[in-house]
Design an enzyme around this catalytic site. Structure first.
Site, PDB file in Angstrom:
ATOM      1  N   ASP A   1       0.852  -1.180   0.000  1.00 15.90           N
ATOM      2  CA  ASP A   1       0.000   0.000   0.000  1.00 15.90           C
ATOM      3  C   ASP A   1       0.896   1.241   0.000  1.00 15.90           C
ATOM      4  O   ASP A   1       1.838   1.335   0.801  1.00 15.90           O
ATOM      5  CB  ASP A   1      -0.899  -0.016   1.239  1.00 15.90           C
ATOM      6  CG  ASP A   1      -1.896   1.121   1.240  1.00 15.90           C
ATOM      7  OD1 ASP A   1      -3.027   0.902   0.784  1.00 15.90           O
ATOM      8  OD2 ASP A   1      -1.543   2.221   1.706  1.00 15.90           O
TER       9      ASP A   1
ATOM     10  N   GLU B   1      -4.997   2.422  -3.652  1.00 18.27           N
ATOM     11  CA  GLU B   1      -3.536   2.506  -3.755  1.00 18.27           C
ATOM     12  C   GLU B   1      -2.855   1.216  -3.340  1.00 18.27           C
ATOM     13  O   GLU B   1      -1.654   1.194  -3.062  1.00 18.27           O
ATOM     14  CB  GLU B   1      -3.009   3.679  -2.912  1.00 18.27           C
ATOM     15  CG  GLU B   1      -3.215   3.541  -1.418  1.00 18.27           C
ATOM     16  CD  GLU B   1      -4.537   4.098  -0.925  1.00 18.27           C
ATOM     17  OE1 GLU B   1      -4.606   4.465   0.256  1.00 18.27           O
ATOM     18  OE2 GLU B   1      -5.487   4.173  -1.714  1.00 18.27           O
TER      19      GLU B   1
ATOM     20  N   ASP C   1      -3.196   9.982  -9.582  1.00 19.33           N
ATOM     21  CA  ASP C   1      -3.223   9.034 -10.710  1.00 19.33           C
ATOM     22  C   ASP C   1      -1.831   8.846 -11.299  1.00 19.33           C
ATOM     23  O   ASP C   1      -1.430   7.724 -11.659  1.00 19.33           O
ATOM     24  CB  ASP C   1      -4.178   9.531 -11.788  1.00 19.33           C
ATOM     25  CG  ASP C   1      -5.642   9.453 -11.362  1.00 19.33           C
ATOM     26  OD1 ASP C   1      -5.925   8.788 -10.344  1.00 19.33           O
ATOM     27  OD2 ASP C   1      -6.484  10.064 -12.045  1.00 19.33           O
TER      28      ASP C   1
ATOM     29  N   ASN D   1      -3.295  13.244  -2.938  1.00 14.54           N
ATOM     30  CA  ASN D   1      -4.554  13.678  -3.536  1.00 14.54           C
ATOM     31  C   ASN D   1      -5.028  15.011  -2.955  1.00 14.54           C
ATOM     32  O   ASN D   1      -5.498  15.896  -3.683  1.00 14.54           O
ATOM     33  CB  ASN D   1      -5.635  12.613  -3.316  1.00 14.54           C
ATOM     34  CG  ASN D   1      -5.512  11.441  -4.281  1.00 14.54           C
ATOM     35  OD1 ASN D   1      -5.001  11.592  -5.390  1.00 14.54           O
ATOM     36  ND2 ASN D   1      -5.966  10.271  -3.861  1.00 14.54           N
TER      37      ASN D   1
ATOM     38  N   HIS E   1      -6.171  14.949  -7.617  1.00 18.28           N
ATOM     39  CA  HIS E   1      -6.310  13.541  -8.009  1.00 18.28           C
ATOM     40  C   HIS E   1      -5.495  13.195  -9.257  1.00 18.28           C
ATOM     41  O   HIS E   1      -5.111  12.035  -9.447  1.00 18.28           O
ATOM     42  CB  HIS E   1      -7.785  13.209  -8.233  1.00 18.28           C
ATOM     43  CG  HIS E   1      -8.577  13.148  -6.960  1.00 18.28           C
ATOM     44  ND1 HIS E   1      -8.554  12.061  -6.130  1.00 18.28           N
ATOM     45  CD2 HIS E   1      -9.386  14.064  -6.357  1.00 18.28           C
ATOM     46  CE1 HIS E   1      -9.338  12.278  -5.079  1.00 18.28           C
ATOM     47  NE2 HIS E   1      -9.860  13.498  -5.188  1.00 18.28           N
TER      48      HIS E   1
END
Length: 391
Positions: free
Chosen positions: A266, A309, A283, A274, A279
């Protein structure tokens, strides 16, 4: 013109088939845009085949050079374009340079032979051999591409017609090589003896277009399947696909005791990326993580986006002794990978939990243990790889 009604009718029918098929492939190119680059090659393949068939209506014993020469080359060009279309359809290695050279050599040999006034059988052999080479290459590419996505049985069924046509031209070359072969039966197109050959052209036209349509449908189905199994952002396997692969590996472990391992990781502080940079930055970080993970593992390993994630990696054949080294390598590689987003550096640290299959384990339980180990790594300060505790 042809002086035999049945052969003339067959040639007209073949020409009509190629025109209709060409129109259909043209529609697939525009406006439908279904595999447009491959479809345009299939369009021109039918166009050149139809042109060659039309010129055969002018093919008589006294035909001029332009008539027979262009007719034969047009048909050979159509076979070559079919192979190129299949290569484009399945994104295979292009043989355009090799095929063009073969085509050029054949054209020169035909031209030189005509100037020497050879027996028609020689030209028939030359034509058949070149056709066999082009069609065999197309058949093999079609088989290998479909086999990769759908297995050997489907590949055999969908490639058999093209192989059959290839065999027809190969056998024709052998028969023409046999002493005292009747020329009109296998070379001429303007006599009653040519009717069996013309029926072969009918079958050829239908078969080739059926195979091409089958290939286009197979490619479309493969793309749909890929969309269903791939994460659209990263291009990695998605959760559904990786869980299916995990069950397959676990079944192999139960049957053959082939070990496998998995790592669940993770990204650390992903929410902060974010919240602070947006965002789009998040990405970009996920895509960079995906490419980094794919580059650091072996080709037989499987990397997936498990959700959000989180990433799940499967390692077939990896034992408990090897796994800690692999996990640490992945952690350090990610930690050393920095993404610059609009002049802002983004660190890609991750917390990892890892485990190797053991006797009596269930696949779902391995995921649960790896997940607990991953959160243990976060609790110990993040950017760490922790082994799962087997109770």
């Amino acid at each position: 013109m042809n002086n035999h009604p049945e052969s003339e009718l067959l040639i007209s029918f073949i020409w009509l088939l190629t025109v209709v098929a060409g129109i259909a492939w043209g529609l697939m190119t525009q406006p439908l845009r279904i595999a447009p680059k491959a479809s345009i090659r299939f369009f021109f393949a039918n166009l050149t085949l139809g042109s060659g068939i039309y010129l055969l209506t002018l093919y008589t014993a006294e035909s001029e050079l332009l008539t027979w020469f262009v007719a034969d080359l047009a048909i050979l060009c159509s076979f070559m374009l079919i192979g190129w279309g299949i290569q484009q359809l399945f994104k295979l290695h292009s043989t355009a340079a090799r095929d063009s050279l073969i085509f050029l050599v054949t054209a020169l040999l035909m031209l030189f032979a005509h100037l020497q006034h050879p027996h028609p059988i020689f030209l028939g052999i030359l034509f058949s051999v070149t056709a066999t080479v082009f069609l065999y290459s197309a058949s093999r590419n079609n088989f290998q591409a479909i086999q990769k996505d759908f297995g050997s049985l489907a590949a055999c069924l969908m490639s058999a017609p093209l192989y059959a046509v290839t065999l027809i031209f190969f056998v024709r070359a052998l028969i023409l090589s046999w002493p005292e072969t009747e020329t009109d039966t296998f070379v001429a197109t303007y006599t009653a003896q040519a009717v069996p050959l013309l029926w072969c052209y009918v079958i050829l036209t239908l078969t080739i277009n059926i195979v091409m349509i089958g290939g286009a449908l197979a490619r479309l189905v493969a793309k749909i399947r890929q969309f269903a199994e791939r994460d659209q952002l990263t291009g990695l396997w998605n959760r559904r696909a990786v869980l299916k692969k995990l069950q397959e590996m676990h079944l192999l472990w139960q049957k053959q005791q082939q070990s496998y391992s998995l790592i669940l990781l993770d990204l650390d502080h992903f929410k902060q990326i974010n919240d602070s940079l947006g965002h789009d930055a998040g990405d970009a970080a996920l895509r960079r993580c995906a490419t980094t993970l794919s580059a650091v593992v072996r080709t037989q390993d499987l990397v997936s986006r498990y959700g959000g994630e989180e990433f799940l990696l499967l390692f077939p054949g990896v034992t408990a002794v090897e796994l800690p080294l692999i996990a640490e390598k992945i952690r350090t590689t990610l930690a050393g990978c920095q993404l610059i987003w609009q002049n802002n550096p983004i660190e890609l640290n991750a917390s990892l939990g890892y485990i190797t299959v053991y006797p009596g384990a269930k696949a779902e339980h391995l995921l649960t243990l790896a997940d607990k180990a991953m959160y243990q790594a976060k609790a110990e300060g993040r950017n760490k790889a922790c082994p799962a505790m087997i109770s």
